[in-house]
Design a protein around this motif. Structure first.
Motif, PDB file in Angstrom:
ATOM      1  N   LYS A  86     -14.681  20.504 -25.373  1.00 59.35           N
ATOM      2  CA  LYS A  86     -13.425  20.059 -24.776  1.00 59.35           C
ATOM      3  C   LYS A  86     -13.101  18.658 -25.289  1.00 59.35           C
ATOM      4  N   PHE A  87     -11.881  18.474 -25.756  1.00 58.00           N
ATOM      5  CA  PHE A  87     -11.459  17.148 -26.205  1.00 58.00           C
ATOM      6  C   PHE A  87     -11.140  16.312 -24.965  1.00 58.00           C
ATOM      7  N   THR A  88     -11.838  15.189 -24.813  1.00 57.91           N
ATOM      8  CA  THR A  88     -11.695  14.370 -23.612  1.00 57.91           C
ATOM      9  C   THR A  88     -11.022  13.043 -23.920  1.00 57.91           C
ATOM     10  N   ARG A  89     -10.409  12.478 -22.897  1.00 53.77           N
ATOM     11  CA  ARG A  89      -9.830  11.141 -23.022  1.00 53.77           C
ATOM     12  C   ARG A  89     -10.941  10.109 -23.120  1.00 53.77           C
ATOM     13  N   LYS A  90     -10.595   8.926 -23.587  1.00 48.76           N
ATOM     14  CA  LYS A  90     -11.556   7.834 -23.701  1.00 48.76           C
ATOM     15  C   LYS A  90     -12.028   7.416 -22.310  1.00 48.76           C
ATOM     16  N   GLN A  91     -13.357   7.474 -22.073  1.00 52.15           N
ATOM     17  CA  GLN A  91     -13.894   7.212 -20.750  1.00 52.15           C
ATOM     18  C   GLN A  91     -13.651   5.775 -20.277  1.00 52.15           C
ATOM     19  N   ALA A  92     -13.663   4.826 -21.197  1.00 46.82           N
ATOM     20  CA  ALA A  92     -13.561   3.407 -20.824  1.00 46.82           C
ATOM     21  C   ALA A  92     -12.271   3.085 -20.082  1.00 46.82           C
ATOM     22  N   SER A  93     -11.235   3.885 -20.279  1.00 44.02           N
ATOM     23  CA  SER A  93      -9.938   3.599 -19.655  1.00 44.02           C
ATOM     24  C   SER A  93      -9.769   4.278 -18.297  1.00 44.02           C
ATOM     25  N   LEU A  94     -10.793   4.991 -17.815  1.00 42.01           N
ATOM     26  CA  LEU A  94     -10.663   5.808 -16.611  1.00 42.01           C
ATOM     27  C   LEU A  94     -11.449   5.252 -15.430  1.00 42.01           C
ATOM     28  N   SER A  95     -11.029   5.633 -14.226  1.00 39.39           N
ATOM     29  CA  SER A  95     -11.776   5.288 -13.014  1.00 39.39           C
ATOM     30  C   SER A  95     -13.000   6.188 -12.909  1.00 39.39           C
ATOM     31  N   ALA A  96     -13.874   5.900 -11.944  1.00 40.41           N
ATOM     32  CA  ALA A  96     -15.099   6.685 -11.773  1.00 40.41           C
ATOM     33  C   ALA A  96     -14.786   8.159 -11.512  1.00 40.41           C
ATOM     34  N   ASP A  97     -13.824   8.425 -10.618  1.00 44.64           N
ATOM     35  CA  ASP A  97     -13.459   9.816 -10.322  1.00 44.64           C
ATOM     36  C   ASP A  97     -12.832  10.496 -11.526  1.00 44.64           C
ATOM     37  N   GLU A  98     -11.996   9.762 -12.234  1.00 45.23           N
ATOM     38  CA  GLU A  98     -11.358  10.331 -13.427  1.00 45.23           C
ATOM     39  C   GLU A  98     -12.376  10.634 -14.523  1.00 45.23           C
ATOM     40  N   ARG A  99     -13.397   9.814 -14.616  1.00 46.41           N
ATOM     41  CA  ARG A  99     -14.461  10.060 -15.605  1.00 46.41           C
ATOM     42  C   ARG A  99     -15.171  11.379 -15.331  1.00 46.41           C
ATOM     43  N   GLN A 100     -15.466  11.626 -14.047  1.00 44.28           N
ATOM     44  CA  GLN A 100     -16.133  12.877 -13.676  1.00 44.28           C
ATOM     45  C   GLN A 100     -15.288  14.082 -14.071  1.00 44.28           C
ATOM     46  N   LYS A 101     -14.005  14.035 -13.753  1.00 48.51           N
ATOM     47  CA  LYS A 101     -13.107  15.148 -14.071  1.00 48.51           C
ATOM     48  C   LYS A 101     -12.924  15.292 -15.581  1.00 48.51           C
ATOM     49  N   ASN A 102     -12.892  14.164 -16.275  1.00 52.09           N
ATOM     50  CA  ASN A 102     -12.642  14.160 -17.716  1.00 52.09           C
ATOM     51  C   ASN A 102     -13.729  14.908 -18.491  1.00 52.09           C
ATOM     52  N   VAL A 103     -14.989  14.738 -18.077  1.00 53.76           N
ATOM     53  CA  VAL A 103     -16.094  15.352 -18.833  1.00 53.76           C
ATOM     54  C   VAL A 103     -16.588  16.666 -18.230  1.00 53.76           C
ATOM     55  N   LYS A 104     -15.961  17.103 -17.144  1.00 49.06           N
ATOM     56  CA  LYS A 104     -16.367  18.368 -16.527  1.00 49.06           C
ATOM     57  C   LYS A 104     -16.147  19.519 -17.515  1.00 49.06           C
ATOM     58  N   LYS A 105     -17.185  20.306 -17.715  1.00 52.83           N
ATOM     59  CA  LYS A 105     -17.176  21.443 -18.655  1.00 52.83           C
ATOM     60  C   LYS A 105     -16.867  21.007 -20.083  1.00 52.83           C
ATOM     61  N   ALA A 106     -17.252  19.775 -20.417  1.00 50.91           N
ATOM     62  CA  ALA A 106     -16.989  19.269 -21.770  1.00 50.91           C
ATOM     63  C   ALA A 106     -18.074  19.674 -22.766  1.00 50.91           C
ATOM     64  N   PHE A 107     -19.255  20.100 -22.272  1.00 55.62           N
ATOM     65  CA  PHE A 107     -20.383  20.385 -23.151  1.00 55.62           C
ATOM     66  C   PHE A 107     -20.883  21.816 -23.011  1.00 55.62           C
ATOM     67  N   ALA A 108     -21.523  22.287 -24.053  1.00 56.96           N
ATOM     68  CA  ALA A 108     -22.244  23.557 -24.027  1.00 56.96           C
ATOM     69  C   ALA A 108     -23.522  23.370 -24.845  1.00 56.96           C
ATOM     70  N   SER A 109     -24.515  24.176 -24.544  1.00 61.84           N
ATOM     71  CA  SER A 109     -25.775  24.078 -25.285  1.00 61.84           C
ATOM     72  C   SER A 109     -25.731  24.953 -26.524  1.00 61.84           C
ATOM     73  N   LYS A 110     -26.597  24.653 -27.465  1.00 59.56           N
ATOM     74  CA  LYS A 110     -26.792  25.510 -28.630  1.00 59.56           C
ATOM     75  C   LYS A 110     -28.268  25.456 -29.013  1.00 59.56           C
ATOM     76  N   LYS A 111     -28.719  26.458 -29.761  1.00 63.26           N
ATOM     77  CA  LYS A 111     -30.133  26.552 -30.147  1.00 63.26           C
ATOM     78  C   LYS A 111     -31.031  26.522 -28.917  1.00 63.26           C
ATOM     79  N   GLN A 112     -30.728  27.384 -27.961  1.00 65.48           N
ATOM     80  CA  GLN A 112     -31.437  27.360 -26.678  1.00 65.48           C
ATOM     81  C   GLN A 112     -32.935  27.568 -26.843  1.00 65.48           C
ATOM     82  N   HIS A 113     -33.351  28.298 -27.873  1.00 67.74           N
ATOM     83  CA  HIS A 113     -34.784  28.527 -28.081  1.00 67.74           C
ATOM     84  C   HIS A 113     -35.543  27.224 -28.314  1.00 67.74           C
TER      85      HIS A 113
END
Length: 232
Positions: free
Chosen positions: A162-189
Motif C-alpha cells: 500500500k502506498f502510504t503518506r509520509k508519516q512525519a506529517s501525521l498525528s499519532a492516530d493518523e499514523r496508525q491508519k496510514n500504515v494499516k494493512k500496508a505490509f505483507a510477508s514473503k518467503k514465509q519458509h
C-alpha cells in the motif's frame, strides 16, 4: 599508508560530514569532536520496548504503556535531535550515504552483543514507487552493512502493498491508519521459527514497526526485535 595516500590526504583531507572542517585522524569516524557532541544518546534507564529514556518508575516508558508493542526488545542509537536529525535527513532525503559508516560504527559501539539473539535482519520496505523516486531504501542499505559486519543474513521478508503518506506529517492516530494493512510477508519458509531484527530509520510512535511486527509474527517468526537509528 603509502606515499600516494599521504599526498592525497594532504591535498584532499577528510572532512567532517556535518560541518565540513578537516578531521583529526583520532576523531570518531567521519565526524569532528565538536559535531559529535551534538549527537545525543538516550540516557539510562532505558525503556526496553523503544530504546528511549524511561520516564516512569515502571519497567517501560509512558509511550510504551499506552501503545501495543508486539516486539521483544528495541535498540536505538540516538535521540532524534540536533546532529542526529540533520544526519539522518541528509542520508534519507539527499542520499548522502557517506553517513553509513558513522551510523554502523555508532550502533556496534552502543550494542556490541546484539547479535546473540538474532537469526535474520529485515528492513522495513518502501513502496516500489517511493523507492523509485528516492533511488534507494535507507533501511535496507543500513541493514546490509550491519549484516556483513555481524555475519547475520539480511533478508527482504516484507513487501509494501500500500502506498502510504509520509508519516512525519501525521498525528499519532493518523499514523496508525496510514500504515494499516500496508505490509505483507514473503518467503514465509524463511520467517518460520526465526528471531528477527526489524530495522527502520526513526522511531516516533512505533506504528510502522508495529504493523510490520504483526505480519512477521503471524507468518511464524519466533520473535521480533526492532532497531532504529533514532528515537523521536
Amino acid at each position: 599508508m603509502n606515499l600516494i595516500q599521504k599526498i592525497e590526504n594532504l591535498i584532499f583531507p577528510e572532512i567532517c560530514l556535518l560541518c565540513g572542517e578537516p578531521l583529526d585522524k583520532k576523531e570518531f569516524h567521519g565526524v569532528c569532536d565538536i559535531c559529535f557532541s551534538k549527537f545525543q544518546t538516550p540516557m539510562e534507564p532505558l525503556c526496553p520496548l523503544c530504546g528511549g529514556e524511561n520516564d516512569t518508575f515502571l519497567d517501560v516508558c509512558k509511550e510504551c504503556i499506552r501503545h501495543d508493542r508486539g516486539w521483544k526488545k528495541a535498540y536505538t542509537i540516538f535521540k532524534y535531535k540536533k546532529g542526529a536529525r540533520k544526519a539522518i535527513q541528509q542520508y534519507k532525503y539527499s542520499a548522502q550515504t557517506q553517513w553509513l559508516p558513522f551510523f554502523v560504527k555508532s550502533f556496534f559501539t552502543r550494542y556490541p552483543n546484539f547479535q546473540k539473539d538474532i537469526d535474520v535482519i529485515v528492513p522495513i520496505p518502501l513502496h516500489w514507487l517511493k523507492k523509485l523516486l528516492r533511488g534507494f531504501n535507507q533501511s535496507e542499505l543500513f541493514c546490509k552493512i550491519i549484516s556483513r559486519k555481524a555475519k547475520i543474513p539480511c533478508k527482504n521478508l516484507l513487501k509494501r502493498v500500500k502506498f502510504t503518506r509520509k508519516q512525519a506529517s501525521l498525528s499519532a492516530d493518523e499514523r496508525q491508519k496510514n500504515v494499516k494493512k500496508a505490509f505483507a510477508s514473503k518467503k514465509q519458509h524463511i520467517i518460520i521459527g526465526k528471531r528477527i531484527l526489524l530495522v527502520d530509520d526513526v522511531f516516533t510512535t512505533g506504528a510502522t514497526l508495529q504493523q510490520a511486527t504483526e505480519i512477521l509474527i503471524n507468518a511464524g517468526a519466533e520473535s521480533v526485535s526492532v532497531l532504529t537509528l533514532a528515537r523521536d
